[in-house]
Design a protein around this motif. Sequence first.
Motif, PDB file in Angstrom:
ATOM      1  N   ASP A 111      51.310  27.443  30.678  1.00 29.78           N
ATOM      2  CA  ASP A 111      50.270  28.020  29.837  1.00 29.78           C
ATOM      3  C   ASP A 111      50.793  29.367  29.335  1.00 29.78           C
ATOM      4  O   ASP A 111      50.780  30.359  30.064  1.00 29.78           O
ATOM      5  CB  ASP A 111      48.979  28.200  30.647  1.00 29.78           C
ATOM      6  CG  ASP A 111      47.800  28.659  29.783  1.00 29.78           C
ATOM      7  OD1 ASP A 111      48.044  29.355  28.775  1.00 29.78           O
ATOM      8  OD2 ASP A 111      46.652  28.340  30.143  1.00 29.78           O
ATOM      9  N   GLU A 112      51.257  29.391  28.078  1.00 29.52           N
ATOM     10  CA  GLU A 112      51.885  30.596  27.549  1.00 29.52           C
ATOM     11  C   GLU A 112      50.890  31.748  27.435  1.00 29.52           C
ATOM     12  O   GLU A 112      51.237  32.906  27.684  1.00 29.52           O
ATOM     13  CB  GLU A 112      52.508  30.307  26.187  1.00 29.52           C
ATOM     14  CG  GLU A 112      53.665  29.306  26.257  1.00 29.52           C
ATOM     15  CD  GLU A 112      54.325  29.105  24.908  1.00 29.52           C
ATOM     16  OE1 GLU A 112      54.394  30.079  24.130  1.00 29.52           O
ATOM     17  OE2 GLU A 112      54.768  27.977  24.630  1.00 29.52           O
TER      18      GLU A 112
ATOM     19  N   VAL B  54      51.603  25.613  36.220  1.00 32.70           N
ATOM     20  CA  VAL B  54      51.133  24.771  37.324  1.00 32.70           C
ATOM     21  C   VAL B  54      52.251  23.783  37.623  1.00 32.70           C
ATOM     22  O   VAL B  54      52.651  22.998  36.756  1.00 32.70           O
ATOM     23  CB  VAL B  54      49.828  24.040  36.968  1.00 32.70           C
ATOM     24  CG1 VAL B  54      49.434  23.091  38.090  1.00 32.70           C
ATOM     25  CG2 VAL B  54      48.713  25.056  36.712  1.00 32.70           C
ATOM     26  N   VAL B  55      52.764  23.838  38.840  1.00 32.42           N
ATOM     27  CA  VAL B  55      53.955  23.095  39.214  1.00 32.42           C
ATOM     28  C   VAL B  55      53.630  22.191  40.395  1.00 32.42           C
ATOM     29  O   VAL B  55      53.159  22.675  41.438  1.00 32.42           O
ATOM     30  CB  VAL B  55      55.096  24.057  39.603  1.00 32.42           C
ATOM     31  CG1 VAL B  55      56.367  23.275  39.915  1.00 32.42           C
ATOM     32  CG2 VAL B  55      55.345  25.076  38.494  1.00 32.42           C
ATOM     33  N   GLN B  56      53.879  20.897  40.248  1.00 34.06           N
ATOM     34  CA  GLN B  56      53.686  20.005  41.383  1.00 34.06           C
ATOM     35  C   GLN B  56      54.741  20.272  42.448  1.00 34.06           C
ATOM     36  O   GLN B  56      55.850  20.745  42.166  1.00 34.06           O
ATOM     37  CB  GLN B  56      53.729  18.546  40.924  1.00 34.06           C
ATOM     38  CG  GLN B  56      52.492  18.121  40.149  1.00 34.06           C
ATOM     39  CD  GLN B  56      52.453  16.624  39.890  1.00 34.06           C
ATOM     40  OE1 GLN B  56      53.450  16.003  39.532  1.00 34.06           O
ATOM     41  NE2 GLN B  56      51.275  16.030  40.064  1.00 34.06           N
TER      42      GLN B  56
ATOM     43  N   VAL C  60      59.941  27.082  31.731  1.00 36.54           N
ATOM     44  CA  VAL C  60      59.333  28.342  31.301  1.00 36.54           C
ATOM     45  C   VAL C  60      60.220  29.118  30.336  1.00 36.54           C
ATOM     46  O   VAL C  60      59.726  29.913  29.526  1.00 36.54           O
ATOM     47  CB  VAL C  60      58.968  29.236  32.513  1.00 36.54           C
ATOM     48  CG1 VAL C  60      58.055  28.492  33.471  1.00 36.54           C
ATOM     49  CG2 VAL C  60      60.207  29.747  33.242  1.00 36.54           C
ATOM     50  N   HIS C  61      61.522  28.913  30.395  1.00 34.49           N
ATOM     51  CA  HIS C  61      62.449  29.725  29.596  1.00 34.49           C
ATOM     52  C   HIS C  61      62.219  29.601  28.089  1.00 34.49           C
ATOM     53  O   HIS C  61      62.194  30.628  27.389  1.00 34.49           O
ATOM     54  CB  HIS C  61      63.890  29.363  29.951  1.00 34.49           C
ATOM     55  CG  HIS C  61      64.900  30.324  29.404  1.00 34.49           C
ATOM     56  ND1 HIS C  61      65.102  31.575  29.927  1.00 34.49           N
ATOM     57  CD2 HIS C  61      65.756  30.219  28.346  1.00 34.49           C
ATOM     58  CE1 HIS C  61      66.030  32.199  29.227  1.00 34.49           C
ATOM     59  NE2 HIS C  61      66.451  31.404  28.264  1.00 34.49           N
ATOM     60  N   PRO C  62      62.023  28.389  27.546  1.00 37.29           N
ATOM     61  CA  PRO C  62      61.804  28.302  26.088  1.00 37.29           C
ATOM     62  C   PRO C  62      60.551  29.027  25.616  1.00 37.29           C
ATOM     63  O   PRO C  62      60.441  29.366  24.433  1.00 37.29           O
ATOM     64  CB  PRO C  62      61.694  26.787  25.850  1.00 37.29           C
ATOM     65  CG  PRO C  62      62.397  26.157  27.002  1.00 37.29           C
ATOM     66  CD  PRO C  62      62.120  27.058  28.162  1.00 37.29           C
ATOM     67  N   ALA C  63      59.598  29.273  26.508  1.00 33.59           N
ATOM     68  CA  ALA C  63      58.371  29.982  26.141  1.00 33.59           C
ATOM     69  C   ALA C  63      58.533  31.493  26.214  1.00 33.59           C
ATOM     70  O   ALA C  63      57.559  32.230  26.003  1.00 33.59           O
ATOM     71  CB  ALA C  63      57.230  29.536  27.053  1.00 33.59           C
ATOM     72  N   GLY C  64      59.734  31.977  26.496  1.00 32.58           N
ATOM     73  CA  GLY C  64      59.951  33.413  26.610  1.00 32.58           C
ATOM     74  C   GLY C  64      59.406  33.992  27.896  1.00 32.58           C
ATOM     75  O   GLY C  64      59.157  35.201  27.982  1.00 32.58           O
TER      76      GLY C  64
END
Length: 440
Positions: free
Chosen positions: A56-57, A63-65, A77-81
């Motif tokens: 959720d940017e 939220v990680v299983q 998460v990296h591509p979302a900055g």
Amino acid sequence: MTRPRDEAGVRAALAYADERGLAVSVGGTRHAMGGQASYPGGLVVDMRGMDAITVDEQARTAVVQAGATWQQVLEAVHPAGLAVATMPGIDVLSVGGTVSVNAHGLDFRAGSLSSTIASVRVMLADGSVHQVSPQEEPELFAAVVGGYGLVGVILDVELNLVDSEMYRLRTTVVDYRDFPAYFASEVARDDTVRMTYTHLSTAPGSLLQEAIVYAYEQVEEPEPVPPLRERASDRASRLIFNLARTGDLGQRVRWTAQREVLPHVRGCLRSRNESLREAEACMVGRNQAMYESLGFLNNRLPQYTDVLHEYFLPHDQLVPFLDELRAQLGEHDARLLSASIRSVHQEDVILDYAQGERFSVVLYLSQEVSDTGNEDMASLTRALVEASLAHGGTFYLPYQQHYTRDHVAQAYPRLEEFFQIKRQYDPHLRFQNSLSERFM
């Protein structure tokens, strides 16, 4: 063993175990060394079939299983900055497993995982699901995080994220006796330093007496953060690392390479502007610094096995502990391949390994695969556990259990409280592993 694919599958596995009176242990990538993810004759719930990640940017959360690895989290998460606030030292471990041991990493300001978790969803033995946090059912949260899978099955974790940033990597060699003061003045008090770790010498002539301090500094003119890069080949690193198993010469070669050669060949992003200002500039992205599997540690030498230890010392007791560690290594056959220092602080979890500001001493040792080698490692472990306790420190529980219950009770003064809470939420003692078998 069962590998559920969803929440219903976990519930079905618990019901199956209940019907047959089976103990249940929970596993992910199962890197714990002392049976913390297994129980004789029990049912292992392998969570690797549940590895979905939702970022959720806007909320800056993920939220990680439980079965997802940290490598998968970084790549999500990296591509979302965005970046993780902290994580363990290698990215091949599962999120659920590392939350269960409350792992820590490079970001000494963030501390351990417990401080970066917004909430955890956990399934108890009766199949009920609780979403817990420091504000919602805090007692259950404090028992689940760092609770070694003995209270319930972690389904997923909501992680707080931070900005993805570029850092300048600064490398400094200091005498080990000067390290506590150097850390206080040049690392902890420098607000530009966001992450850090330290390697100690394993060479005979300077064993544990030289320290290379790596500090990741924020830069005044931020560089664009590049995509994550694939890791370089591990062959050369494995060769150099395995030289250390061969004796004193190999240890000297490895430490010389680490101190003199590695800073000049490290895989950094050197930006054009930074290179004009500083010839040795080494720019590293936050996620890139943690994007590390340490694949070169894969040991292909069957006559040796590798063992991890970790001890947590008050800052003013680090030097005397290292002196005692050096003496103990001289009396045992196990060979020290790597020694590093990190910084941790006290967290609000029941089985907390840090009762204040602490230096974490992580040891990577090689032992011979034999009865003699096992006995030597057990003797060394007990000596170091007792040394850490004598210096007001503690030790980490995910590793080989050569320690006694008295050792554990001294290091973890809330041990009985933890087992009382376990009985409250798991009255039939369905969740079991080597820790509960030996110490409950």
